[in-house]
Structures are given as structure tokens and as C-alpha cells.
Design a protein around this motif. Structure first.
Motif, PDB file in Angstrom:
ATOM      1  N   GLN A  32       0.836  -1.173   0.000  1.00  0.00           N
ATOM      2  CA  GLN A  32       0.000   0.000   0.000  1.00  0.00           C
ATOM      3  C   GLN A  32       0.890   1.248   0.000  1.00  0.00           C
ATOM      4  N   VAL A  33       0.621   2.130  -0.933  1.00  0.00           N
ATOM      5  CA  VAL A  33       1.388   3.367  -1.036  1.00  0.00           C
ATOM      6  C   VAL A  33       0.796   4.404  -0.091  1.00  0.00           C
ATOM      7  N   HIS A  34       1.663   5.072   0.641  1.00  0.00           N
ATOM      8  CA  HIS A  34       1.235   6.134   1.541  1.00  0.00           C
ATOM      9  C   HIS A  34       1.744   7.467   1.038  1.00  0.00           C
ATOM     10  N   VAL A  35       0.904   8.471   1.176  1.00  0.00           N
ATOM     11  CA  VAL A  35       1.222   9.824   0.734  1.00  0.00           C
ATOM     12  C   VAL A  35       0.906  10.770   1.875  1.00  0.00           C
ATOM     13  N   MET A  36       1.837  11.655   2.219  1.00  0.00           N
ATOM     14  CA  MET A  36       1.615  12.544   3.351  1.00  0.00           C
ATOM     15  C   MET A  36       2.136  13.945   3.059  1.00  0.00           C
ATOM     16  N   GLU A  37       1.233  14.910   3.189  1.00  0.00           N
ATOM     17  CA  GLU A  37       1.571  16.310   2.952  1.00  0.00           C
ATOM     18  C   GLU A  37       2.007  16.998   4.240  1.00  0.00           C
ATOM     19  N   SER A  38       2.773  18.071   4.079  1.00  0.00           N
ATOM     20  CA  SER A  38       3.159  18.918   5.201  1.00  0.00           C
ATOM     21  C   SER A  38       3.496  20.305   4.676  1.00  0.00           C
ATOM     22  N   GLY A  39       3.624  21.249   5.578  1.00  0.00           N
ATOM     23  CA  GLY A  39       4.059  22.585   5.192  1.00  0.00           C
ATOM     24  C   GLY A  39       2.980  23.644   5.140  1.00  0.00           C
ATOM     25  N   GLY A  40       1.735  23.261   5.375  1.00  0.00           N
ATOM     26  CA  GLY A  40       0.672  24.255   5.356  1.00  0.00           C
ATOM     27  C   GLY A  40       0.771  25.202   6.541  1.00  0.00           C
ATOM     28  N   GLY A  41      -0.011  26.253   6.504  1.00  0.00           N
ATOM     29  CA  GLY A  41      -0.007  27.221   7.596  1.00  0.00           C
ATOM     30  C   GLY A  41      -0.814  28.442   7.256  1.00  0.00           C
ATOM     31  N   SER A  42      -0.669  29.477   8.087  1.00  0.00           N
ATOM     32  CA  SER A  42      -1.385  30.736   7.890  1.00  0.00           C
ATOM     33  C   SER A  42      -0.390  31.826   7.522  1.00  0.00           C
ATOM     34  N   VAL A  43      -0.698  32.550   6.450  1.00  0.00           N
ATOM     35  CA  VAL A  43       0.168  33.626   5.995  1.00  0.00           C
ATOM     36  C   VAL A  43      -0.691  34.803   5.560  1.00  0.00           C
ATOM     37  N   GLN A  44      -0.071  35.958   5.457  1.00  0.00           N
ATOM     38  CA  GLN A  44      -0.762  37.125   4.930  1.00  0.00           C
ATOM     39  C   GLN A  44      -0.630  37.149   3.418  1.00  0.00           C
ATOM     40  N   ALA A  45      -1.543  37.836   2.794  1.00  0.00           N
ATOM     41  CA  ALA A  45      -1.492  37.976   1.340  1.00  0.00           C
ATOM     42  C   ALA A  45      -0.134  38.516   0.913  1.00  0.00           C
ATOM     43  N   GLY A  46       0.389  37.931  -0.165  1.00  0.00           N
ATOM     44  CA  GLY A  46       1.707  38.300  -0.642  1.00  0.00           C
ATOM     45  C   GLY A  46       2.815  37.427  -0.103  1.00  0.00           C
ATOM     46  N   GLY A  47       2.495  36.623   0.889  1.00  0.00           N
ATOM     47  CA  GLY A  47       3.480  35.747   1.492  1.00  0.00           C
ATOM     48  C   GLY A  47       3.714  34.482   0.680  1.00  0.00           C
ATOM     49  N   LEU A 106       4.663  30.034   0.894  1.00  0.00           N
ATOM     50  CA  LEU A 106       4.710  28.774   1.618  1.00  0.00           C
ATOM     51  C   LEU A 106       5.278  27.713   0.688  1.00  0.00           C
ATOM     52  N   ARG A 107       5.876  26.693   1.286  1.00  0.00           N
ATOM     53  CA  ARG A 107       6.361  25.555   0.513  1.00  0.00           C
ATOM     54  C   ARG A 107       5.743  24.300   1.086  1.00  0.00           C
ATOM     55  N   LEU A 108       4.946  23.637   0.280  1.00  0.00           N
ATOM     56  CA  LEU A 108       4.331  22.387   0.683  1.00  0.00           C
ATOM     57  C   LEU A 108       5.218  21.224   0.257  1.00  0.00           C
ATOM     58  N   SER A 109       5.226  20.180   1.079  1.00  0.00           N
ATOM     59  CA  SER A 109       5.966  18.959   0.761  1.00  0.00           C
ATOM     60  C   SER A 109       5.024  17.777   0.805  1.00  0.00           C
ATOM     61  N   CYS A 110       5.350  16.766   0.039  1.00  0.00           N
ATOM     62  CA  CYS A 110       4.547  15.545   0.004  1.00  0.00           C
ATOM     63  C   CYS A 110       5.502  14.360  -0.057  1.00  0.00           C
ATOM     64  N   GLU A 111       5.489  13.541   0.963  1.00  0.00           N
ATOM     65  CA  GLU A 111       6.340  12.356   0.991  1.00  0.00           C
ATOM     66  C   GLU A 111       5.555  11.148   0.488  1.00  0.00           C
ATOM     67  N   VAL A 112       6.169  10.408  -0.406  1.00  0.00           N
ATOM     68  CA  VAL A 112       5.559   9.218  -0.990  1.00  0.00           C
ATOM     69  C   VAL A 112       6.336   8.005  -0.511  1.00  0.00           C
ATOM     70  N   SER A 113       5.635   6.963  -0.098  1.00  0.00           N
ATOM     71  CA  SER A 113       6.309   5.815   0.520  1.00  0.00           C
ATOM     72  C   SER A 113       7.026   4.923  -0.484  1.00  0.00           C
ATOM     73  N   GLU A 114       6.569   4.902  -1.724  1.00  0.00           N
ATOM     74  CA  GLU A 114       7.146   4.002  -2.713  1.00  0.00           C
ATOM     75  C   GLU A 114       7.922   4.769  -3.777  1.00  0.00           C
ATOM     76  N   TYR A 115       9.160   4.389  -3.955  1.00  0.00           N
ATOM     77  CA  TYR A 115      10.051   5.051  -4.915  1.00  0.00           C
ATOM     78  C   TYR A 115       9.503   4.969  -6.338  1.00  0.00           C
ATOM     79  N   SER A 116       8.941   3.841  -6.689  1.00  0.00           N
ATOM     80  CA  SER A 116       8.483   3.632  -8.070  1.00  0.00           C
ATOM     81  C   SER A 116       7.367   4.593  -8.461  1.00  0.00           C
ATOM     82  N   VAL A 117       6.583   5.000  -7.500  1.00  0.00           N
ATOM     83  CA  VAL A 117       5.456   5.904  -7.775  1.00  0.00           C
ATOM     84  C   VAL A 117       5.953   7.268  -8.212  1.00  0.00           C
ATOM     85  N   MET A 118       7.150   7.642  -7.794  1.00  0.00           N
ATOM     86  CA  MET A 118       7.689   8.956  -8.127  1.00  0.00           C
ATOM     87  C   MET A 118       7.977   9.107  -9.614  1.00  0.00           C
TER      88      MET A 118
END
Length: 129
Positions: free
Chosen positions: A1-16, A18-30
Motif C-alpha cells: 500500500q502506497v502512503h502519501v503525506m503532505e506537510s508545510g501548510g499554515g497561515s500567511v498574509q497575502a503576498g506571502g 509557503l512551501r508544501l511537501s509531500c512524501e511518498v512511501s514508494e520510490y516507483s510511484v515517483m
């Protein structure tokens, strides 16, 4: 089973930014199609950005072109979404998706989200005026 997990969200003001990341458990899926999607409260899910890692092609929703950038690091099994000049309209839950079926083309049409097998739980982005 492939797992996918996001991170990096948050609250910012307009004009700011953010960098979101997503980790994937299986190399082949990339190696196949990867994408970012978002859903704002009371609205349908929309595609934000798609990347075809094997050829380096990227596709973006018109609303984020010139402000967002999708990239990936296969060795780290991680997908990124760099978001600049954020606007209140970008407020949403952001989801990472991987494992597009081979019956679907990894192109702008993949922004529909149809055919992606693996989805994360999402990371929240809130942009204030």
C-alpha cells in the motif's frame, strides 16, 4: 500500500509564501505522474499543478500560473509545491496525489484528478488579506 503525506501548510498574509511537501512511501510511484490539488470550503476540488517526472513537464491551473511551482526529488521520494504571492483565494486544503493510472495521460488533463490512485490527507493553507 502506497502512503502519501503532505506537510508545510499554515497561515500567511497575502503576498506571502509557503512551501508544501509531500512524501511518498514508494520510490516507483515517483516516476509516474504527480500532482497537487486543493479544495476550499464549500467548493469542489480543483487541480493546481501536475508534473511528469520522466520528461520534466509541468502543468498549472490558470489561477496559479506564475505564482506556484511544482517540483520533485525522486531520491527523497518527495514532491513540492512552492507558492508565492499568495492570495486569500488560495485558502484551501491542499492534497498531494500520485499513481496516475496508465490509461490516463500525464498532461494538463490530469488536473481533473481522475485516475490518481493515492491521495494524502491534506495540509491546510490559510491566506489572510
Amino acid at each position: 500500500q502506497v502512503h502519501v503525506m503532505e506537510s508545510g501548510g499554515g497561515s500567511v498574509q497575502a503576498g506571502g509564501s509557503l512551501r508544501l511537501s509531500c512524501e511518498v512511501s514508494e520510490y516507483s510511484v515517483m516516476s509516474r505522474c504527480l500532482g497537487w490539488f486543493r479544495q476550499a470550503p464549500g467548493k469542489e476540488r480543483e487541480g493546481v499543478a501536475i508534473i511528469a517526472p520522466s520528461v520534466g513537464s509541468t502543468y498549472y491551473a490558470d489561477s496559479v500560473k506564475g505564482r506556484f511551482a511544482i517540483s520533485e526529488e525522486k531520491v527523497k521520494k518527495t514532491l513540492y509545491l512552492e507558492m508565492n504571492n499568495l492570495k486569500p483565494g488560495d485558502t484551501a486544503m491542499y492534497y498531494c496525489a500520485a499513481g496516475l493510472t496508465y490509461a490516463r495521460s500525464c498532461s494538463g488533463t490530469a488536473l481533473s484528478g481522475a485516475g490518481f490512485l493515492y491521495w494524502g490527507q491534506g495540509t491546510r493553507v490559510a491566506v489572510s488579506p
